[in-house]
Design an enzyme around this catalytic site. Structure first.
Site, PDB file in Angstrom:
ATOM      1  N   GLU A  91       0.830  -1.195   0.000  1.00  0.00           N
ATOM      2  CA  GLU A  91       0.000   0.000   0.000  1.00  0.00           C
ATOM      3  C   GLU A  91       0.866   1.247   0.000  1.00  0.00           C
ATOM      4  O   GLU A  91       1.954   1.266   0.574  1.00  0.00           O
ATOM      5  CB  GLU A  91      -0.899   0.014   1.244  1.00  0.00           C
ATOM      6  N   CYS A 104       3.380   8.630   1.288  1.00  0.00           N
ATOM      7  CA  CYS A 104       3.780   7.694   2.331  1.00  0.00           C
ATOM      8  C   CYS A 104       4.032   6.341   1.675  1.00  0.00           C
ATOM      9  O   CYS A 104       3.131   5.776   1.047  1.00  0.00           O
ATOM     10  CB  CYS A 104       2.683   7.576   3.386  1.00  0.00           C
ATOM     11  N   CYS A 111       4.962  -7.107   7.787  1.00  0.00           N
ATOM     12  CA  CYS A 111       5.814  -6.534   8.826  1.00  0.00           C
ATOM     13  C   CYS A 111       6.019  -7.569   9.929  1.00  0.00           C
ATOM     14  O   CYS A 111       5.098  -8.310  10.284  1.00  0.00           O
ATOM     15  CB  CYS A 111       5.173  -5.273   9.415  1.00  0.00           C
ATOM     16  N   CYS A 115       3.297  -5.081  16.278  1.00  0.00           N
ATOM     17  CA  CYS A 115       2.627  -4.086  17.127  1.00  0.00           C
ATOM     18  C   CYS A 115       1.121  -4.342  17.132  1.00  0.00           C
ATOM     19  O   CYS A 115       0.515  -4.535  16.071  1.00  0.00           O
ATOM     20  CB  CYS A 115       2.922  -2.679  16.628  1.00  0.00           C
ATOM     21  N   CYS A 118      -1.441  -2.209  14.812  1.00  0.00           N
ATOM     22  CA  CYS A 118      -1.157  -2.005  13.389  1.00  0.00           C
ATOM     23  C   CYS A 118      -1.636  -3.181  12.545  1.00  0.00           C
ATOM     24  O   CYS A 118      -1.240  -4.323  12.788  1.00  0.00           O
ATOM     25  CB  CYS A 118       0.344  -1.774  13.190  1.00  0.00           C
ATOM     26  N   GLY A 158       5.784  -2.136   7.132  1.00  0.00           N
ATOM     27  CA  GLY A 158       7.155  -2.586   7.310  1.00  0.00           C
ATOM     28  C   GLY A 158       7.966  -1.691   8.233  1.00  0.00           C
ATOM     29  O   GLY A 158       7.582  -0.564   8.542  1.00  0.00           O
ATOM     30  N   SER A 190      10.205   6.652   9.756  1.00  0.00           N
ATOM     31  CA  SER A 190       9.660   6.232  11.042  1.00  0.00           C
ATOM     32  C   SER A 190      10.161   4.834  11.389  1.00  0.00           C
ATOM     33  O   SER A 190      10.103   3.920  10.559  1.00  0.00           O
ATOM     34  CB  SER A 190       8.124   6.227  10.986  1.00  0.00           C
ATOM     35  N   ASN A 290      -6.318   4.064  15.415  1.00  0.00           N
ATOM     36  CA  ASN A 290      -7.270   3.848  14.336  1.00  0.00           C
ATOM     37  C   ASN A 290      -7.820   2.428  14.479  1.00  0.00           C
ATOM     38  O   ASN A 290      -7.371   1.506  13.811  1.00  0.00           O
ATOM     39  CB  ASN A 290      -6.577   4.029  12.982  1.00  0.00           C
ATOM     40  N   CYS A 333      -1.857   1.959   7.977  1.00  0.00           N
ATOM     41  CA  CYS A 333      -1.027   0.887   7.415  1.00  0.00           C
ATOM     42  C   CYS A 333      -1.744  -0.461   7.435  1.00  0.00           C
ATOM     43  O   CYS A 333      -2.191  -0.912   8.472  1.00  0.00           O
ATOM     44  CB  CYS A 333       0.280   0.758   8.208  1.00  0.00           C
TER      45      CYS A 333
END
Length: 352
Positions: A91, A104, A111, A115, A118, A158, A190, A290, A333
């Protein structure tokens, strides 16, 4: 076949001259791809016929195909789900800001960080993205808009410092005058905090902005919501970040996702303020979580967010609350990819 996307002018010059063609043709080739958005060798009319024939036989420009495209109602955020040459999906998001177009990009397929907040970690890590696959995400938006891309944020799927060489290679390429001519000071990376690679980044000599995904004021909470906390203590991560600041003199951003009942209390706000106040000219970016059907996490109330912000600011720290762009199009993400996979599975089930 030699992939041309992401190759520097110098690399293209070496490739072209080694094949017996004139050196200046490399600059023409870059102009066609990155300034005029012409990707078919047959349409590069200024190139001699024998060069075009050679390019078709030995080279390729691998642009991903768009699987899904979503645009926010206000038109300021657009998200693409892309399919790469091996069928992998990634994405990328365009955000139209007052200062220009910001893209972005993702740095990996999936990934490994795990977390809990996410969606991009769903299914784990599949593979690293190559330089040309990161560059292609920016190129597609430039092609669609026919406008200059102002800035880059490596905040998609990622952990970019886990894919260190390809990520830095892509940023160096995007900086080149002959490609996108994006200044390093308009790039943000990041990271969850890969300590040894933060030190490497500090020595690269590229003054990009470093954003640390902190998300907790202490190791106990961080380990609960970010598995990487079991490998790197906050103190070690902050020591590396401080070295980065000292070597680059670039302002550090601390990203802090606000999760009600987890890390968003008044006490935790005081703890966060005390933790980061020693960093000169830093910024804390508060991000209301989110939440979606895949993660049962909830953002604090607007009143609680304001209170948290005020407490952190009382320590002399600059604090912002991230503008929530793209909620309507699953711009966080991994959300669009997960949604697409679910829809495909439901379709396959209904066809049985």
């Amino acid at each position: 076949m030699t992939e041309l996307l992401g190759k520097s002018l110098e690399e293209l010059q070496q490739l072209i001259t080694a094949a017996g063609f004139q050196r200046f043709r490399a600059k023409q080739l870059m102009d066609y791809i990155y300034k005029r958005y012409i990707f078919s060798f047959d349409d590069m009319a200024q190139l001699p016929t024998d060069l075009r024939t050679w390019l078709k036989e030995y080279c390729v420009i691998s642009l991903p195909t768009v699987v899904t495209e979503k645009t926010a109602p206000d038109g300021n955020t657009k998200k693409l789900l892309l399919k790469l040459s091996d069928g992998s999906q990634v994405e990328t998001v365009l955000m139209k800001q007052h200062y220009g177009n910001s893209v972005c990009v993702s740095s990996q397929v999936g990934c490994a960080m795990g977390c809990i907040f996410c969606a991009s970690t769903t299914g784990g890590l599949f593979r690293n993205l190559e330089v040309h696959e990161i560059v292609a995400q920016v190129l597609l938006f430039a092609y669609v808009l026919k406008e200059r891309i102002h800035s880059i944020v490596v905040m998609g799927a990622g952990e970019p410092l886990q894919n260190y060489e390809n990520t830095i290679g892509a940023l160096r390429f995007l900086h080149e005058k002959e490609s996108f001519d994006i200044g390093y000071r308009r790039m943000t990376l990041s990271t969850c905090g890969i300590v040894e690679n933060i030190y490497l980044l500090a020595d690269e000599g590229i003054p990009i902005t470093l954003a640390l995904s902190l998300h907790a004021p202490n190791d106990t909470i961080r380990r609960e919501i970010m598995p990487i906390g079991a490998y790197y203590d906050i103190k070690d991560v902050l020591d590396a970040v401080k070295t980065y600041y000292e070597k680059t003199e670039r302002r550090i951003t601390f990203e802090y996702i606000l999760i009600d009942g987890v890390n968003a209390s008044r006490e935790q706000a005081h703890e966060l303020g005390a933790l980061v106040k020693t960093f000169p000219n830093c910024n804390v970016n508060l991000i209301p979580v989110n939440g979606n059907e895949h993660i049962q996490l909830f953002k604090p109330s607007p009143r609680a967010i304001d209170a948290f912000k005020s407490i952190v600011a009382s320590y002399g720290v600059a604090v912002t609350v991230r503008k929530e762009m793209g909620d309507a199009i699953q711009a966080a993400c991994g959300q669009l990819k997960v949604q697409h996979m679910r829809q495909q599975a439901e379709k396959a089930q209904s066809e049985k």
